[in-house]
Design an enzyme around this catalytic site. Structure first.
Site, PDB file in Angstrom:
ATOM      1  N   ASP A   1       0.717  -1.227  -0.017  1.00 52.46           N
ATOM      2  CA  ASP A   1      -0.018  -0.043   0.073  1.00 52.46           C
ATOM      3  C   ASP A   1       0.943   1.248   0.014  1.00 52.46           C
ATOM      4  O   ASP A   1       1.749   1.183   0.643  1.00 52.46           O
ATOM      5  CB  ASP A   1      -1.005   0.045   1.267  1.00 52.46           C
ATOM      6  CG  ASP A   1      -1.994   0.964   1.134  1.00 52.46           C
ATOM      7  OD1 ASP A   1      -3.240   0.622   1.291  1.00 52.46           O
ATOM      8  OD2 ASP A   1      -1.874   2.213   1.196  1.00 52.46           O
TER       9      ASP A   1
ATOM     10  N   ASN B   1     -12.912  -3.304   2.925  1.00 50.73           N
ATOM     11  CA  ASN B   1     -13.975  -2.170   3.140  1.00 50.73           C
ATOM     12  C   ASN B   1     -14.888  -2.363   1.916  1.00 50.73           C
ATOM     13  O   ASN B   1     -14.636  -2.494   1.020  1.00 50.73           O
ATOM     14  CB  ASN B   1     -13.210  -0.890   3.215  1.00 50.73           C
ATOM     15  CG  ASN B   1     -12.428  -0.701   4.376  1.00 50.73           C
ATOM     16  OD1 ASN B   1     -12.710  -1.116   5.307  1.00 50.73           O
ATOM     17  ND2 ASN B   1     -11.061  -0.099   4.125  1.00 50.73           N
TER      18      ASN B   1
ATOM     19  N   GLY C   1     -15.157   2.944   4.410  1.00 56.34           N
ATOM     20  CA  GLY C   1     -13.906   3.283   4.158  1.00 56.34           C
ATOM     21  C   GLY C   1     -13.267   2.902   2.916  1.00 56.34           C
ATOM     22  O   GLY C   1     -12.215   3.076   2.837  1.00 56.34           O
ATOM     23  N   GLN C   2     -14.066   2.375   1.751  1.00 52.09           N
ATOM     24  CA  GLN C   2     -13.688   2.112   0.747  1.00 52.09           C
ATOM     25  C   GLN C   2     -13.307   3.265  -0.236  1.00 52.09           C
ATOM     26  O   GLN C   2     -14.284   4.271  -0.230  1.00 52.09           O
ATOM     27  CB  GLN C   2     -14.767   1.156  -0.023  1.00 52.09           C
ATOM     28  CG  GLN C   2     -14.018   0.479  -1.403  1.00 52.09           C
ATOM     29  CD  GLN C   2     -14.881  -0.528  -2.044  1.00 52.09           C
ATOM     30  OE1 GLN C   2     -16.001  -0.751  -1.506  1.00 52.09           O
ATOM     31  NE2 GLN C   2     -14.350  -1.037  -3.244  1.00 52.09           N
ATOM     32  N   SER C   3     -12.155   3.552  -0.600  1.00 56.03           N
ATOM     33  CA  SER C   3     -11.787   4.571  -1.430  1.00 56.03           C
ATOM     34  C   SER C   3     -11.417   4.339  -2.897  1.00 56.03           C
ATOM     35  O   SER C   3     -11.411   5.117  -3.865  1.00 56.03           O
ATOM     36  CB  SER C   3     -10.843   5.390  -1.005  1.00 56.03           C
ATOM     37  OG  SER C   3      -9.471   4.774  -0.818  1.00 56.03           O
TER      38      SER C   3
ATOM     39  N   HIS D   1     -10.160  -5.308  -3.028  1.00 57.42           N
ATOM     40  CA  HIS D   1      -8.921  -5.685  -2.511  1.00 57.42           C
ATOM     41  C   HIS D   1      -8.827  -6.156  -1.085  1.00 57.42           C
ATOM     42  O   HIS D   1      -9.875  -5.630  -0.151  1.00 57.42           O
ATOM     43  CB  HIS D   1      -7.966  -4.780  -2.631  1.00 57.42           C
ATOM     44  CG  HIS D   1      -8.521  -2.983  -2.031  1.00 57.42           C
ATOM     45  ND1 HIS D   1      -9.632  -2.623  -2.885  1.00 57.42           N
ATOM     46  CD2 HIS D   1      -8.432  -2.586  -0.800  1.00 57.42           C
ATOM     47  CE1 HIS D   1     -10.113  -1.369  -2.215  1.00 57.42           C
ATOM     48  NE2 HIS D   1      -9.444  -1.477  -0.751  1.00 57.42           N
TER      49      HIS D   1
ATOM     50  N   HIS E   1      -6.820  -5.799   2.532  1.00 52.02           N
ATOM     51  CA  HIS E   1      -5.659  -5.204   3.043  1.00 52.02           C
ATOM     52  C   HIS E   1      -5.184  -6.096   3.958  1.00 52.02           C
ATOM     53  O   HIS E   1      -5.996  -7.151   4.865  1.00 52.02           O
ATOM     54  CB  HIS E   1      -6.298  -4.014   4.081  1.00 52.02           C
ATOM     55  CG  HIS E   1      -6.941  -2.761   3.265  1.00 52.02           C
ATOM     56  ND1 HIS E   1      -6.097  -1.689   2.950  1.00 52.02           N
ATOM     57  CD2 HIS E   1      -8.092  -2.590   2.907  1.00 52.02           C
ATOM     58  CE1 HIS E   1      -7.022  -0.773   2.398  1.00 52.02           C
ATOM     59  NE2 HIS E   1      -8.262  -1.451   2.307  1.00 52.02           N
TER      60      HIS E   1
HETATM   61  P1  5GP Z   1      -9.839   1.333   0.599  1.00 55.87           P
HETATM   62  O1  5GP Z   1      -9.877   2.746   1.183  1.00 55.87           O
HETATM   63  O2  5GP Z   1     -10.503   1.475  -0.725  1.00 55.87           O
HETATM   64  O3  5GP Z   1     -10.077   0.334   1.482  1.00 55.87           O
HETATM   65  O4  5GP Z   1      -8.221   1.074   0.305  1.00 55.87           O
HETATM   66  C1  5GP Z   1      -7.651   1.624  -0.673  1.00 55.87           C
HETATM   67  C2  5GP Z   1      -5.897   1.608  -0.431  1.00 55.87           C
HETATM   68  O5  5GP Z   1      -5.382   1.778  -1.604  1.00 55.87           O
HETATM   69  C3  5GP Z   1      -5.637   2.702   0.553  1.00 55.87           C
HETATM   70  O6  5GP Z   1      -5.222   1.994   1.678  1.00 55.87           O
HETATM   71  C4  5GP Z   1      -4.715   3.631  -0.335  1.00 55.87           C
HETATM   72  O7  5GP Z   1      -3.739   3.959   0.423  1.00 55.87           O
HETATM   73  C5  5GP Z   1      -4.105   2.412  -1.426  1.00 55.87           C
HETATM   74  N1  5GP Z   1      -3.913   3.066  -2.792  1.00 55.87           N
HETATM   75  C6  5GP Z   1      -4.494   4.067  -3.496  1.00 55.87           C
HETATM   76  N2  5GP Z   1      -3.972   4.423  -4.481  1.00 55.87           N
HETATM   77  C7  5GP Z   1      -2.659   3.502  -4.543  1.00 55.87           C
HETATM   78  C8  5GP Z   1      -1.613   3.408  -5.407  1.00 55.87           C
HETATM   79  O8  5GP Z   1      -1.494   4.244  -6.640  1.00 55.87           O
HETATM   80  N3  5GP Z   1      -0.746   2.698  -5.183  1.00 55.87           N
HETATM   81  C9  5GP Z   1      -0.903   1.942  -4.228  1.00 55.87           C
HETATM   82  N4  5GP Z   1       0.346   0.973  -3.951  1.00 55.87           N
HETATM   83  N5  5GP Z   1      -1.800   1.851  -3.215  1.00 55.87           N
HETATM   84  C10 5GP Z   1      -2.724   2.875  -3.388  1.00 55.87           C
END
Ligand code: 5GP
Ligand code: ZN
Length: 114
Positions: free
Chosen positions: A30, A87, A93-95, A100, A102
């Site tokens: 990440d 998430n 918390g999904q962005s 995926h 974690h």
């Molecule tokens: P979410 O918030 O959707 O559960 O997790 C998305 C994750 O993707 C976050 O922890 C964020 O730091 C990671 N992330 C977002 N953009 C990138 C990227 O361009 N490269 C990598 N390695 N991680 C990313």
């Protein structure tokens, strides 16, 4: 899924620190780690979120889970313990809307989660 960041990471179009690649799964560090060790495990296939899964996705998602445990073992997380998080939806918390797992390790984690 041309503008999905994780599709582009999986294809290699966007660079990442990969720890494992198989025919259908990729694991990479990440970019903004929330623990001393924080790895993302994704299917190559674009699935937006957990809530979109249907029966035929069961084998792939099972593989994703087993692969996460293999990555944990291979990167020495087992002795310390680790947490897997998925998430689903913005409020959870999904962005990034490409499913995926974690994989987090190297610190204490709260239960219940915040
Ligand atoms: P979410 O918030 O959707 O559960 O997790 C998305 C994750 O993707 C976050 O922890 C964020 O730091 C990671 N992330 C977002 N953009 C990138 C990227 O361009 N490269 C990598 N390695 N991680 C990313
Ligand atoms: Zn995608």
């Amino acid at each position: 899924m041309g503008n999905c960041i994780f599709c582009r990471i999986a294809s290699g179009e966007i660079p990442s620190k990969k720890v494992l690649e198989t025919e259908d799964i990729v694991a990479f560090h990440d970019v903004s780690p929330q623990a001393p060790r924080h790895i993302l495990v994704i299917p190559r296939r674009h699935i937006e979120k957990l809530a979109d899964l249907t029966g035929p996705d069961a084998a792939l998602m099972g593989k994703l889970l087993v692969t996460a445990t293999e990555v944990a073992r291979a990167t020495g997380m087992e002795a310390d313990g680790y947490r897997l998080v998925i998430n689903n939806g913005e409020r959870a918390g999904q962005s990034v809307f490409h499913i995926h797992i974690h994989l987090l390790s190297g610190r204490d984690f709260q239960w219940p989660p915040g």
